[in-house]
Scaffold this motif. Structure first.
Motif, mmCIF file in Angstrom:
data_model
loop_
_atom_site.group_PDB
_atom_site.id
_atom_site.type_symbol
_atom_site.label_atom_id
_atom_site.label_comp_id
_atom_site.label_asym_id
_atom_site.label_seq_id
_atom_site.Cartn_x
_atom_site.Cartn_y
_atom_site.Cartn_z
ATOM 1 N N TRP A 247 0.823 -1.211 0.000
ATOM 2 C CA TRP A 247 0.000 0.000 0.000
ATOM 3 C C TRP A 247 0.858 1.263 0.000
ATOM 4 N N ASN A 248 0.387 2.255 -0.729
ATOM 5 C CA ASN A 248 1.200 3.443 -0.997
ATOM 6 C C ASN A 248 1.625 4.207 0.254
ATOM 7 N N GLY A 249 0.711 4.410 1.206
ATOM 8 C CA GLY A 249 1.058 5.191 2.395
ATOM 9 C C GLY A 249 2.135 4.521 3.227
ATOM 10 N N ALA A 250 2.029 3.206 3.355
ATOM 11 C CA ALA A 250 3.053 2.464 4.101
ATOM 12 C C ALA A 250 4.408 2.595 3.416
ATOM 13 N N ILE A 251 4.410 2.579 2.077
ATOM 14 C CA ILE A 251 5.675 2.697 1.348
ATOM 15 C C ILE A 251 6.198 4.131 1.412
ATOM 16 N N PHE A 252 5.332 5.104 1.514
ATOM 17 C CA PHE A 252 5.749 6.490 1.768
ATOM 18 C C PHE A 252 6.547 6.528 3.074
ATOM 19 N N ARG A 253 6.037 5.870 4.101
ATOM 20 C CA ARG A 253 6.732 5.828 5.387
ATOM 21 C C ARG A 253 8.062 5.088 5.262
ATOM 22 N N VAL A 254 8.078 4.036 4.433
ATOM 23 C CA VAL A 254 9.325 3.307 4.197
ATOM 24 C C VAL A 254 10.358 4.226 3.565
ATOM 25 N N ARG A 255 9.934 4.968 2.539
ATOM 26 C CA ARG A 255 10.880 5.841 1.827
ATOM 27 C C ARG A 255 11.482 6.898 2.758
ATOM 28 N N LEU A 256 10.699 7.394 3.688
ATOM 29 C CA LEU A 256 11.226 8.381 4.627
ATOM 30 C C LEU A 256 12.344 7.779 5.479
ATOM 31 N N ALA A 257 12.253 6.459 5.733
ATOM 32 C CA ALA A 257 13.293 5.773 6.509
ATOM 33 C C ALA A 257 14.392 5.209 5.636
ATOM 34 N N ASN A 258 14.036 4.882 4.376
ATOM 35 C CA ASN A 258 14.982 4.231 3.468
ATOM 36 C C ASN A 258 14.787 4.823 2.063
ATOM 37 N N PRO A 259 15.530 5.873 1.704
ATOM 38 C CA PRO A 259 15.344 6.573 0.430
ATOM 39 C C PRO A 259 15.569 5.719 -0.822
ATOM 40 N N ASP A 260 16.115 4.529 -0.669
ATOM 41 C CA ASP A 260 16.336 3.664 -1.827
ATOM 42 C C ASP A 260 15.047 3.004 -2.325
ATOM 43 N N VAL A 261 13.991 3.079 -1.521
ATOM 44 C CA VAL A 261 12.737 2.415 -1.885
ATOM 45 C C VAL A 261 11.863 3.344 -2.732
ATOM 46 N N LYS A 262 11.366 2.799 -3.843
ATOM 47 C CA LYS A 262 10.527 3.562 -4.768
ATOM 48 C C LYS A 262 9.197 2.846 -4.947
ATOM 49 N N TYR A 263 8.131 3.634 -5.070
ATOM 50 C CA TYR A 263 6.789 3.088 -5.262
ATOM 51 C C TYR A 263 6.396 3.165 -6.727
ATOM 52 N N GLY A 264 5.806 2.082 -7.245
ATOM 53 C CA GLY A 264 5.405 2.043 -8.640
ATOM 54 C C GLY A 264 3.925 1.754 -8.821
ATOM 55 N N TYR A 265 3.359 2.302 -9.926
ATOM 56 C CA TYR A 265 1.956 2.106 -10.288
ATOM 57 C C TYR A 265 1.899 1.155 -11.484
ATOM 58 N N PRO A 266 1.512 -0.091 -11.297
ATOM 59 C CA PRO A 266 1.517 -1.038 -12.422
ATOM 60 C C PRO A 266 0.709 -0.542 -13.614
ATOM 61 N N LYS A 267 1.384 -0.447 -14.743
ATOM 62 C CA LYS A 267 0.730 0.061 -15.948
ATOM 63 C C LYS A 267 -0.333 -0.900 -16.463
ATOM 64 N N GLU A 268 -0.228 -2.182 -16.081
ATOM 65 C CA GLU A 268 -1.236 -3.157 -16.494
ATOM 66 C C GLU A 268 -2.547 -2.973 -15.736
ATOM 67 N N GLY A 269 -2.477 -2.216 -14.645
ATOM 68 C CA GLY A 269 -3.634 -1.973 -13.798
ATOM 69 C C GLY A 269 -3.265 -2.103 -12.334
ATOM 70 N N TYR A 270 -3.623 -1.103 -11.539
ATOM 71 C CA TYR A 270 -3.384 -1.150 -10.101
ATOM 72 C C TYR A 270 -4.697 -0.840 -9.380
ATOM 73 N N ILE A 271 -4.674 -0.995 -8.085
ATOM 74 C CA ILE A 271 -5.901 -0.879 -7.291
ATOM 75 C C ILE A 271 -5.975 0.464 -6.587
ATOM 76 N N LYS A 272 -7.131 1.113 -6.718
ATOM 77 C CA LYS A 272 -7.475 2.249 -5.874
ATOM 78 C C LYS A 272 -8.446 1.737 -4.808
ATOM 79 N N TRP A 273 -8.351 2.294 -3.627
ATOM 80 C CA TRP A 273 -9.244 1.848 -2.564
ATOM 81 C C TRP A 273 -9.533 2.995 -1.607
ATOM 82 N N MET A 274 -10.619 2.877 -0.890
ATOM 83 C CA MET A 274 -10.880 3.778 0.225
ATOM 84 C C MET A 274 -11.385 2.948 1.398
ATOM 85 N N ASP A 275 -10.830 3.228 2.566
ATOM 86 C CA ASP A 275 -11.339 2.639 3.808
ATOM 87 C C ASP A 275 -12.216 3.683 4.483
ATOM 88 N N GLN A 276 -13.286 3.221 5.101
ATOM 89 C CA GLN A 276 -14.211 4.135 5.750
ATOM 90 C C GLN A 276 -14.740 3.525 7.039
#
Length: 347
Positions: free
Chosen positions: A229-258
């Protein structure tokens, strides 16, 4: 009056006192059933300070876990935080109740694009918590190639074989694999789903794990790539700048929790106060600032940390906008295929 009658009266009075004490101790509490590492301690402290209501948070690791626990009955929880495709399931099973919007005066702060959503038209059952995407995370010290593809876990490059994690979320994994194979989520095409099964079974020996907890494991270089999940990987990048997040061009998932109010909730008034509290922009921003996902409350951006306003994990690049899909609630043959493939994958 006899000694016996006096004793009976004293006993009855004692019982009433104990009962009233027990009821009093239950007042001012709230039971929140939420995803792990997803609830801001600062938000809870502020809520308790302003209302006197103490919130107890119990964690779960998947929508299926939450659904099974609540469906079993007598969970003791008041609020739950299902993803979009699970809201209709909770509602159809009668596990959540329609909200009395007069008790949520700040309901109007919900952003227009998040108000009339297909899984909860008019927001009759839920209040937004956070939204995001499910994509790929790669440590570029291990692999410097294209990260915007589900090939990261379905056709891992040699550098990542044995170093890839797959998060054990059945619907996410099956949806990403189906889109990678050219289909749409919740497909009832038997031939396509056979190809999806074969691809997953072929890929599994190349994975290092099927696990959660990537915020810690990727930060410390224990895992080199993961579907996550993107937010968790955002937190990872803040701790480890070598980590990059990618959006699969074949199709990725959008979601909302409520957040939804359970039908058998005991602390209903406290729950309504919490639902209204998180509908305020400054409070929604506390949720986002902690877990690093966007939310659906208008005006919350003004209270966000500066780094969230430019984060590549939050701002979906224009070239990948069209590849994002909200998952429907799969039913019938589609769900049968998904469940059967997942069962085989777990062997």
């Amino acid at each position: 009056m006899t000694k016996t009658s006096v004793a009976k009266k004293l006993f009855s009075a004692t019982l009433l006192l104990l009962a009233s004490t027990s009821l009093a101790s239950a007042e001012g509490t709230l039971q929140l059933f939420n995803w792990g590492d997803y609830t801001s301690p600062e938000l809870l402290a502020k809520f308790e300070k302003e209302t006197g209501i103490k919130v107890t948070v119990t964690d779960y690791d998947s929508n299926d876990t939450a659904l099974a626990k609540i469906e079993a009955g007598a969970s003791g929880f008041d609020l739950v935080v299902p993803s979009a495709n699970y809201v209709p399931i909770f509602a159809e099973k009668g596990l959540i109740q329609e909200l009395d919007l007069t008790k949520i005066p700040h309901h109007s702060n919900i952003a227009p694009e998040w108000m009339d959503v297909p899984y909860d038209p008019g927001r009759k059952f839920t209040i937004p918590w956070q939204w995001g995407t499910t994509g790929m995370a790669v440590n570029q010290k291990a692999y410097s190639g294209d990260v915007n593809t589900s090939a990261i876990f379905l056709d891992p490059p040699p550098e990542l074989i044995g170093k890839v994690n797959v998060t054990p979320e059945m619907n996410d994994v099956l949806a990403l694999a189906t889109m990678y194979m050219g289909g749409e989520p919740c497909s009832e095409d038997a031939e396509l789903m056979k190809k999806v099964r074969d691809k997953l079974l072929e890929a599994k020996p190349k994975w290092g794990s099927m696990d959660y907890g990537m915020t810690e494991k990727m930060s410390s270089n224990d895992v080199m790539a993961s579907e996550y999940w993107n937010g968790a990987i955002f937190r990872v990048r803040l701790a480890n700048p070598d980590v990059k997040y990618g959006y699969p061009k074949e199709g990725y998932i959008k979601w909302m929790d409520q957040v939804a109010l359970l039908t058998d909730a005991k602390n209903v008034e406290e729950a309504y106060k919490f639902l209204d509290f998180i509908s305020l922009p400054e409070n929604a921003a506390l949720i986002s600032s902690y877990a690093r996902y966007a939310n659906g409350i208008t005006g919350s951006e003004a209270f966000m940390p500066e780094d969230m306003k430019t984060a590549p994990e939050i701002l979906i690049p224009a070239e990948f906008q069209a590849a994002g899909h909200f998952l429907p609630a799969c039913t019938g043959k589609a769900q049968d295929y998904i469940t059967a493939i997942w069962t085989e994958l777990q062997k």
